[in-house]
Design a protein around this motif. Structure first.
Motif, PDB file in Angstrom:
ATOM      1  N   LEU A 472       0.815  -1.218   0.000  1.00 46.33           N
ATOM      2  CA  LEU A 472       0.000   0.000   0.000  1.00 46.33           C
ATOM      3  C   LEU A 472       0.850   1.270   0.000  1.00 46.33           C
ATOM      4  N   THR A 473       2.102   1.192   0.464  1.00 48.21           N
ATOM      5  CA  THR A 473       2.965   2.386   0.450  1.00 48.21           C
ATOM      6  C   THR A 473       3.346   2.791  -0.974  1.00 48.21           C
ATOM      7  N   LEU A 474       3.161   1.903  -1.948  1.00 45.99           N
ATOM      8  CA  LEU A 474       3.507   2.212  -3.341  1.00 45.99           C
ATOM      9  C   LEU A 474       2.422   3.022  -4.037  1.00 45.99           C
ATOM     10  N   PHE A 475       1.215   3.012  -3.516  1.00 44.58           N
ATOM     11  CA  PHE A 475       0.074   3.619  -4.206  1.00 44.58           C
ATOM     12  C   PHE A 475       0.283   5.095  -4.558  1.00 44.58           C
ATOM     13  N   PRO A 476       0.752   5.960  -3.618  1.00 43.90           N
ATOM     14  CA  PRO A 476       0.894   7.379  -3.964  1.00 43.90           C
ATOM     15  C   PRO A 476       1.887   7.626  -5.103  1.00 43.90           C
ATOM     16  N   PHE A 477       2.960   6.842  -5.164  1.00 41.64           N
ATOM     17  CA  PHE A 477       3.932   7.016  -6.243  1.00 41.64           C
ATOM     18  C   PHE A 477       3.305   6.663  -7.595  1.00 41.64           C
ATOM     19  N   LEU A 478       2.489   5.618  -7.602  1.00 46.46           N
ATOM     20  CA  LEU A 478       1.779   5.261  -8.833  1.00 46.46           C
ATOM     21  C   LEU A 478       0.774   6.346  -9.202  1.00 46.46           C
ATOM     22  N   GLY A 479       0.175   6.985  -8.192  1.00 43.51           N
ATOM     23  CA  GLY A 479      -0.768   8.074  -8.449  1.00 43.51           C
ATOM     24  C   GLY A 479      -0.108   9.253  -9.124  1.00 43.51           C
ATOM     25  N   VAL A 480       1.073   9.632  -8.670  1.00 43.54           N
ATOM     26  CA  VAL A 480       1.818  10.733  -9.306  1.00 43.54           C
ATOM     27  C   VAL A 480       2.115  10.388 -10.762  1.00 43.54           C
ATOM     28  N   GLY A 481       2.559   9.174 -11.000  1.00 40.94           N
ATOM     29  CA  GLY A 481       2.845   8.749 -12.368  1.00 40.94           C
ATOM     30  C   GLY A 481       1.605   8.797 -13.248  1.00 40.94           C
ATOM     31  N   SER A 482       0.450   8.429 -12.700  1.00 33.94           N
ATOM     32  CA  SER A 482      -0.792   8.443 -13.464  1.00 33.94           C
ATOM     33  C   SER A 482      -1.166   9.862 -13.882  1.00 33.94           C
ATOM     34  N   VAL A 483      -0.996  10.808 -12.987  1.00 36.40           N
ATOM     35  CA  VAL A 483      -1.278  12.211 -13.310  1.00 36.40           C
ATOM     36  C   VAL A 483      -0.358  12.700 -14.431  1.00 36.40           C
ATOM     37  N   LEU A 484       0.925  12.372 -14.354  1.00 30.58           N
ATOM     38  CA  LEU A 484       1.884  12.809 -15.366  1.00 30.58           C
ATOM     39  C   LEU A 484       1.567  12.217 -16.737  1.00 30.58           C
ATOM     40  N   VAL A 485       1.150  10.952 -16.764  1.00 26.48           N
ATOM     41  CA  VAL A 485       0.771  10.319 -18.031  1.00 26.48           C
ATOM     42  C   VAL A 485      -0.436  11.034 -18.640  1.00 26.48           C
ATOM     43  N   GLY A 486      -1.429  11.356 -17.807  1.00 18.90           N
ATOM     44  CA  GLY A 486      -2.607  12.058 -18.295  1.00 18.90           C
ATOM     45  C   GLY A 486      -2.262  13.413 -18.890  1.00 18.90           C
ATOM     46  N   ILE A 487      -1.385  14.144 -18.219  1.00 20.01           N
ATOM     47  CA  ILE A 487      -0.965  15.452 -18.732  1.00 20.01           C
ATOM     48  C   ILE A 487      -0.242  15.296 -20.064  1.00 20.01           C
ATOM     49  N   TYR A 488       0.631  14.290 -20.168  1.00 21.78           N
ATOM     50  CA  TYR A 488       1.370  14.059 -21.420  1.00 21.78           C
ATOM     51  C   TYR A 488       0.415  13.737 -22.566  1.00 21.78           C
ATOM     52  N   LEU A 489      -0.544  12.868 -22.330  1.00 24.25           N
ATOM     53  CA  LEU A 489      -1.488  12.489 -23.386  1.00 24.25           C
ATOM     54  C   LEU A 489      -2.284  13.691 -23.876  1.00 24.25           C
ATOM     55  N   TYR A 490      -2.720  14.524 -22.949  1.00 23.27           N
ATOM     56  CA  TYR A 490      -3.519  15.679 -23.354  1.00 23.27           C
ATOM     57  C   TYR A 490      -2.662  16.708 -24.094  1.00 23.27           C
ATOM     58  N   ALA A 491      -1.423  16.916 -23.640  1.00 24.91           N
ATOM     59  CA  ALA A 491      -0.557  17.927 -24.259  1.00 24.91           C
ATOM     60  C   ALA A 491      -0.113  17.526 -25.659  1.00 24.91           C
TER      61      ALA A 491
END
Length: 501
Positions: A472-491
């Motif tokens: 469960l300690t890994l979840f926030p790091f995966l969350g940050v990565g998910s946000v960055l991927v979303g921004i990249y796809l939209y840009a």
């Protein structure tokens, strides 16, 4: 949206299929495939609702593996399914045809579930039945035939309806996912084997639908291989297949006889497969001379989507087992003196999906949003909103003084299923759009190979993060990565869409 493009030729036999809108605006064949997916979702939802608990529950009820071993077995099964899916998709394209692949693949799958429905007399026998069942579940016959056959019901230019078609599949999946976990999960608090028997019957139902009524709606579509083997190729394949099978049987026989095939060594072997086999598959696909230069131009955007899907697969691999154990060990599941099985919360998630997927299907098919909001924008939104669950679940444990109030987890499921309905099908739909001629099923398999790599990474991580608390300690790091991927796809959506055109 235009029905044809300048580069699309229309097969007269396929024109009727493309224009068919009798199943809620879609071809009738989608209803058949969706019904098959309903049985498939019941089978897998019943299995997944109880399998990890069957693995790590003490022997009085389960098989007595540790939490880390249970997580690794789940990931290993994902690797084997994806790796052998390469062979299954090749068989569908070159030997069986997609309709036969769906029938025989589900018959084999039913046998796999049935093996685990055999009551275990001892721990050793229970584990043997489990391993035999998992091997049968990974036998490579079906491949990605359902997704490929779905894509072939539409013109490549028909993005909105094809996106919506995969939403329709999600609706059928959600119905099965709503019913099976809560029923099977609560029954299996007393007997896990009943749940596996339910999964076996559902898999046979999928095979029966395609076998009995499929030909009425598909005609010749998927009945024969899209690129049949020549007699010479068939002889060569048969010879090498027999040789490889003989070597594997001898190797495993020696390993078992000398007691050198330990649990850890088997997992290490599967982890190695998770990286080497997808690498070989991608290399062969991207260097295949049979794919024309005109079709090859989509390989660059395709490669980017595949890389992003690898990251998504890592999220699934690392959070899937951890979330199931979180439901078991961290949530307060007692209401009014009755303790619900952990799988009950899986059904709640499916209920949300059942609400949101029809809404998304309507938006993309029957409104102007279908042409205004492109697939990449949907994907970007789903990655950004999908990060909510990854941040909230660890936070609930941090804030709770005892067991976590289940309302928190229900809230995350609401957000997660909304994002899945909005953008979840877009990636696989875009891959279908870019698929070179005669490689439809294998392109879908390329998408699934990202899951292979993700599960391989998961198996490596589980060697260190071997309890639910550590995972469960890994979840926030995966969350940050998910946000960055979303921004990249939209840009970069405009450049990617131009490259896919």
């Amino acid at each position: 949206m235009a029905e044809t493009t300048a580069t699309e030729s229309v097969d007269p036999k396929m024109a009727a299929v493309y224009q068919d809108r009798q199943f809620f605006g879609h071809p009738k064949g989608l209803g058949v495939l969706g019904s098959g997916n309903l049985f498939n979702s019941i089978a897998w939802a019943a299995f997944n609702a109880i399998f990890i608990y069957y693995l790590y529950t003490p022997f009085s009820k389960g098989l007595g593996f540790s939490q880390g071993q249970a997580s690794s077995i789940i990931a290993a099964m994902g690797v084997a399914n994806s790796v052998f899916g390469i062979v299954g998709s090749w068989l569908a394209d070159r030997v069986l045809g997609m309709q036969k692949a769906l029938v025989w693949g589900n018959v084999t799958k039913a046998l796999g579930f049935a093996m685990m429905a055999i009551p275990a007399i001892t721990m050793n026998q229970g584990r043997i039945f489990m391993f035999i069942g998992l091997i049968l579940l990974c036998v490579p016959l079906m491949g990605s035939s359902n997704a490929s056959l779905t894509a072939q019901l539409y013109r490549k230019s028909d993005d909105a309806r094809r996106d919506a078609a995969f939403n329709v599949h999600n609706i059928f999946n959600s119905i099965g996912g709503l019913l099976a976990p809560v029923i099977v999960g609560n029954i299996s608090t007393k007997n896990y084997h009943i749940g596996f028997a339910v999964a076996a019957v559902a898999a046979l139902g999928y095979a029966g639908i395609i076998l009995i009524i499929g030909h009425k709606f598909f005609g010749d579509l998927g009945l024969k291989p899209v690129k049949p083997l020549t007699k010479r190729e068939g002889t060569t394949v048969l010879k090498w297949s027999g040789l490889v099978a003989a070597v594997l049987i001898v190797a495993f026989g020696i390993a078992l006889g000398t007691h050198s095939l330990t649990f850890d060594r088997l997992l290490n072997l599967i982890t190695t497969m998770a990286f080497l086999i997808p690498l070989a598959f991608f290399t062969k696909m991207f260097t295949n001379k049979a794919i024309s230069k005109h079709e090859r131009r989509v390989f660059k955007p395709m490669g980017k989507l595949l890389a992003i899907q690898v990251f998504q697969a890592v999220i699934w691999a690392l959070t899937g087992p951890a979330t199931l154990m979180y439901m078991d060990q961290k949530l307060n599941r007692t209401v009014g003196g009755f303790t619900f099985a952990p799988a009950t919360f899986v059904s709640i998630g499916a209920a949300f999906a059942l609400i949101f997927n029809p809404v998304a299907t309507y938006l993309w098919t029957a409104t102007k949003f279908g042409s205004r909001i492109h697939s990449l924008s949907k994907m970007a939104l789903s990655y950004i909103l999908g990060s909510v669950t990854l941040f909230v679940i660890p936070l609930t444990i941090f804030l709770a003084t005892g067991k976590v109030n289940p309302l928190w987890y229900i809230l995350t499921m609401l957000v997660d299923n909304f994002t899945g309905a909005v953008g979840g099908p877009s990636g696989i739909s875009l891959m279908a759009k870019m698929a070179p001629k005669s490689y439809d099923t294998q392109i879908q398999t390329a998408w699934s190979q990202c899951t292979t790599i993700g599960n391989g990474i998961g198996m490596l991580v589980f060697m260190v993060f071997n309890t639910v608390d550590k995972q469960l300690t890994l979840f926030p790091f995966l969350g940050v990565g998910s946000v960055l991927v979303g921004i990249y796809l939209y840009a970069t959506r405009s450049k990617l869409e131009a490259a896919m055109a």
